[in-house]
Design a protein around this motif. Structure first.
Motif, short mmCIF file in Angstrom:
data_model
loop_
_atom_site.label_atom_id
_atom_site.label_comp_id
_atom_site.label_asym_id
_atom_site.label_seq_id
_atom_site.Cartn_x
_atom_site.Cartn_y
_atom_site.Cartn_z
N TRP A 114 0.84 -1.19 0.00
CA TRP A 114 0.00 0.00 0.00
C TRP A 114 0.88 1.24 0.00
N PRO A 115 1.55 1.54 -1.08
CA PRO A 115 2.55 2.62 -1.06
C PRO A 115 2.00 4.02 -0.83
N CYS A 116 0.74 4.29 -1.15
CA CYS A 116 0.21 5.65 -1.04
C CYS A 116 -0.87 5.80 0.02
N GLY A 156 4.09 -5.51 5.10
CA GLY A 156 3.86 -6.35 3.93
C GLY A 156 2.63 -7.24 4.01
N PHE A 157 1.98 -7.25 5.17
CA PHE A 157 0.84 -8.14 5.38
C PHE A 157 -0.48 -7.41 5.60
N LEU A 158 -0.41 -6.19 6.16
CA LEU A 158 -1.66 -5.52 6.50
C LEU A 158 -1.50 -4.01 6.54
N LEU A 159 -2.66 -3.35 6.51
CA LEU A 159 -2.78 -1.91 6.68
C LEU A 159 -3.71 -1.72 7.86
N ARG A 160 -3.32 -0.89 8.83
CA ARG A 160 -4.16 -0.66 10.00
C ARG A 160 -4.26 0.83 10.24
N PHE A 161 -5.49 1.29 10.52
CA PHE A 161 -5.68 2.71 10.83
C PHE A 161 -6.91 2.86 11.71
N TYR A 205 -13.59 3.64 15.47
CA TYR A 205 -13.31 2.37 14.79
C TYR A 205 -11.81 2.15 14.57
N GLU A 206 -11.41 0.90 14.55
CA GLU A 206 -10.07 0.51 14.12
C GLU A 206 -10.23 -0.46 12.96
N ILE A 207 -9.58 -0.16 11.85
CA ILE A 207 -9.75 -0.94 10.64
C ILE A 207 -8.42 -1.59 10.28
N THR A 208 -8.44 -2.90 10.11
CA THR A 208 -7.29 -3.67 9.69
C THR A 208 -7.63 -4.33 8.36
N VAL A 209 -6.82 -4.09 7.35
CA VAL A 209 -7.06 -4.64 6.02
C VAL A 209 -5.88 -5.53 5.66
N PHE A 210 -6.17 -6.74 5.21
CA PHE A 210 -5.15 -7.69 4.81
C PHE A 210 -4.88 -7.59 3.32
N ALA A 211 -3.76 -8.12 2.88
CA ALA A 211 -3.33 -8.01 1.49
C ALA A 211 -4.35 -8.57 0.50
#
Length: 68
Positions: free
Chosen positions: A9-11, A27-32, A37-43
């Protein structure tokens, strides 16, 4: 190779920065966080959205911040 080059997720930090807190990725997830709310998105696109039990709210948040 630095972390930004290794990220899938470079940008996203720039895109989410104005609206989200604590944007983290590897390299495995994006978390914000977007209060409350807390959102975790996997590849592969799956996500865990903490802070709601309502599927419609979770889908709305996913669509708003990730665009799908």
């Amino acid at each position: 190779m630095n972390a930004a080059e290794n990220s899938i997720w470079p940008c996203w930090d720039k895109r989410l920065g104005p609206v989200a807190a604590d944007v983290r990725q590897n390299g495995f997830l994006l978390r914000f966080s977007v209060n409350p709310y807390e959102i975790t998105v996997f590849a592969d696109g799956r996500a865990i959205i903490k802070g709601t039990r309502e599927p419609s709210v979770a889908r709305s948040l996913y669509s708003r911040y990730l665009g799908a």
